[in-house]
Enzyme design. Structure first.
Site, mmCIF file in Angstrom:
data_model
loop_
_atom_site.group_PDB
_atom_site.id
_atom_site.type_symbol
_atom_site.label_atom_id
_atom_site.label_comp_id
_atom_site.label_asym_id
_atom_site.label_seq_id
_atom_site.Cartn_x
_atom_site.Cartn_y
_atom_site.Cartn_z
ATOM 1 N N SER A 1 38.031 42.678 40.389
ATOM 2 C CA SER A 1 39.440 42.884 40.719
ATOM 3 C C SER A 1 40.138 43.789 39.711
ATOM 4 O O SER A 1 41.293 44.148 39.902
ATOM 5 C CB SER A 1 40.155 41.536 40.756
ATOM 6 O OG SER A 1 40.094 40.952 39.476
ATOM 7 N N CYS A 2 39.468 44.144 38.614
ATOM 8 C CA CYS A 2 40.183 44.883 37.563
ATOM 9 C C CYS A 2 39.705 46.308 37.346
ATOM 10 O O CYS A 2 40.490 47.247 37.468
ATOM 11 C CB CYS A 2 40.093 44.122 36.253
ATOM 12 S SG CYS A 2 41.065 42.628 36.271
ATOM 13 N N PHE A 3 38.437 46.492 36.995
ATOM 14 C CA PHE A 3 37.990 47.828 36.586
ATOM 15 C C PHE A 3 38.293 48.902 37.637
ATOM 16 O O PHE A 3 38.947 49.908 37.324
ATOM 17 C CB PHE A 3 36.495 47.830 36.251
ATOM 18 C CG PHE A 3 36.135 47.172 34.948
ATOM 19 C CD1 PHE A 3 37.119 46.734 34.078
ATOM 20 C CD2 PHE A 3 34.812 46.997 34.580
ATOM 21 C CE1 PHE A 3 36.796 46.120 32.877
ATOM 22 C CE2 PHE A 3 34.462 46.389 33.384
ATOM 23 C CZ PHE A 3 35.461 45.949 32.534
ATOM 24 N N ASP B 1 42.176 49.291 38.037
ATOM 25 C CA ASP B 1 42.911 49.768 36.862
ATOM 26 C C ASP B 1 42.582 51.228 36.538
ATOM 27 O O ASP B 1 43.467 52.002 36.160
ATOM 28 C CB ASP B 1 42.627 48.876 35.644
ATOM 29 C CG ASP B 1 43.243 47.492 35.810
ATOM 30 O OD1 ASP B 1 43.992 47.294 36.776
ATOM 31 O OD2 ASP B 1 42.968 46.615 34.974
#
Ligand code: UDX
Length: 408
Positions: free
Chosen positions: A246-248, A251
């Site tokens: 859900s992040c890399f 982002d």
């Protein structure tokens, strides 16, 4: 201290429980009344090791009513910033949460915890008006070890004016780690730069592994030698099918977009994403080098979650791999120790599911290792007399084995 947390998702609930463990009196606000009910009954709405026990051992209250934030010295905004269609972060939940806080609190410190582009927390400050101080305090939690990451952080980053920093210093006084005090914008950027650098390490490892394969070098040996340089360190140099979660991806994309909207072409970040997009195709190329026509073939996909230890499928490489296989006319038999019910929501009946690695291997023409769960990584594949393509690094391969970054 009386502390408020808005958003009972992954970040918010860990923040709330973690601060309550340190003795703070925590109130969590969420619009979802089912979630609130579950939390008040002591049942976390998602799985995370140790969270249920911790939730049941602390004094913490959840509510849908912002009025419950009364008397809180600081309120952490932990709402989601999902990507818009163009990859930029959607900030509407951050602003609406700030508005609701303003309607119910006369003043205090409002600390943005969500990952936001530099400048956003200042906009939250304008919206809140003069009675409030704003701050930013990023989280660096990994799924599967979020609670222990929270309890023993490498550092706590806090951005804000003097008044806000004093309050945050009090919140985190019982954490034995460096406290990095910076401006709000620097704090916002530290989160993006950290995730972008980790993602860059992985894409770098993947690019070098792809070159290693062409030059007849085993990339695993290379990283053993490179990673021992203390300036580099061995972590996040795991080459293979790429990063998900859900992040890399979100982002890096959001940072790239923020640069682009200000006229800067973020070429390195672009390449990080591009390499990551290509790695699942590399697995299929390796498969086709042994099984050129996939039409009508049954291919096993071992591991569906974006990484071991979670049922989360967001941006999972497995979905990309499966998509290519289905487009090539293959049938897919998949196994994951924990993510099958999540997978069914996304993939429906376009693939079939098996209950074990063994069951997959007994029923396919070839198999792909996509997520390195222990049961997948440590399985003995030596008796599997068919093509095996490894995107993560298994310990006991077979005769028909191809691994990203390993010459054959
Ligand atoms: C990450 C960051 O680590 C965390 O600090 C941040 O706040 C949220 O994003 P998470 O998404 O839970 O955490 O997973 P992480 O363990 O970092 O792995 C991300 C992805 O990179 C996974 O798909 C994993 O398989 C992949 N990865 C990781 C590699 O491909 N190679 C590696 O060497 C390490």
């Amino acid at each position: 201290m009386k502390v408020g947390v808005v958003g009972a998702g992954y970040v918010g609930l860990i923040q709330g429980v973690g601060l309550a463990e340190k003795g703070h009196e925590v109130t969590i606000i969420d619009v979802d009344k089912h979630k609130v009910k579950k939390i008040n009954e002591g049942t976390p709405p998602f799985h995370e090791p140790g969270l249920k026990k911790a939730l049941n051992s602390v004094k913490l209250r959840a509510s849908t009513d912002y009025a419950s934030l009364k008397d809180c010295e600081v309120v952490f905004l932990c709402v989601g910033t999902p990507p818009k269609d163009d990859g930029s972060a959607n900030l509407k939940h951050v602003f609406s949460a700030a508005k609701s806080v303003k309607e119910h609190l006369g003043g205090g410190v409002v600390c943005v915890k969500s990952t936001v582009v530099p400048g956003t927390t200042e906009r939250v400050g304008e919206l809140l008006g003069g009675n409030f101080s704003v701050a930013h305090n990023p989280e660096f939690l990994r799924e599967g070890s979020a609670l222990s990451d929270f309890r023993s952080p490498d550092r706590v980053v806090m951005g804000g004016d003097e008044e806000a920093l004093n309050v945050l210093e009090k919140v985190y006084q019982n954490f034995d780690c460096p406290k990095v005090k910076v401006t709000v914008r620097a704090s916002e950027m530290i989160k993006y730069a950290s995730n972008a650098l980790l993602a860059t390490k992985i894409s770098f490892a993947n690019e070098v592994a792809n070159i290693c394969q062409l030059l007849g070098v085993d990339a695993s040996e290379v990283w053993r030698g490179v990673g021992l340089d203390s300036r580099i360190n061995p972590r996040f140099l795991g080459h293979g099918v790429g990063f998900g979660g859900s992040c890399f991806p979100k982002d890096v994309q959001a940072l790239r977009k923020a640069a682009e909207s200000r006229g800067y072409d973020a070429q390195l970040l672009d390449s990080v994403l591009k390499i990551n997009d290509e790695q699942p195709k590399k697995m299929i190329e390796l498969l086709k080098s042994m099984l050129p026509d996939l039409k009508g073939r049954r291919v096993g996909v071992l591991g569906l979650a974006f990484k071991p230890g979670t049922s989360d499928l967001r941006e999972a490489r497995s979905l990309k791999v499966i998509n290519i296989l289905l487009e090539a006319g293959a049938e897919v038999l998949a196994f994951d120790p924990r993510a099958v019910s999540e997978a069914k929501k996304v993939l429906g009946d376009s693939v079939s599911y098996a209950g074990s690695v063994r069951e997959v291997l007994d029923n396919v023409d070839a198999a792909l290792v996509v997520t390195e769960w222990d049961v997948i990584k440590n399985h003995d594949y030596s008796g599997f007399d068919k093509p095996l393509v490894d995107g993560r690094g298994v310990s006991k391969p077979n005769r028909f084995y191809r691994r990203i970054g390993k010459p054959f």
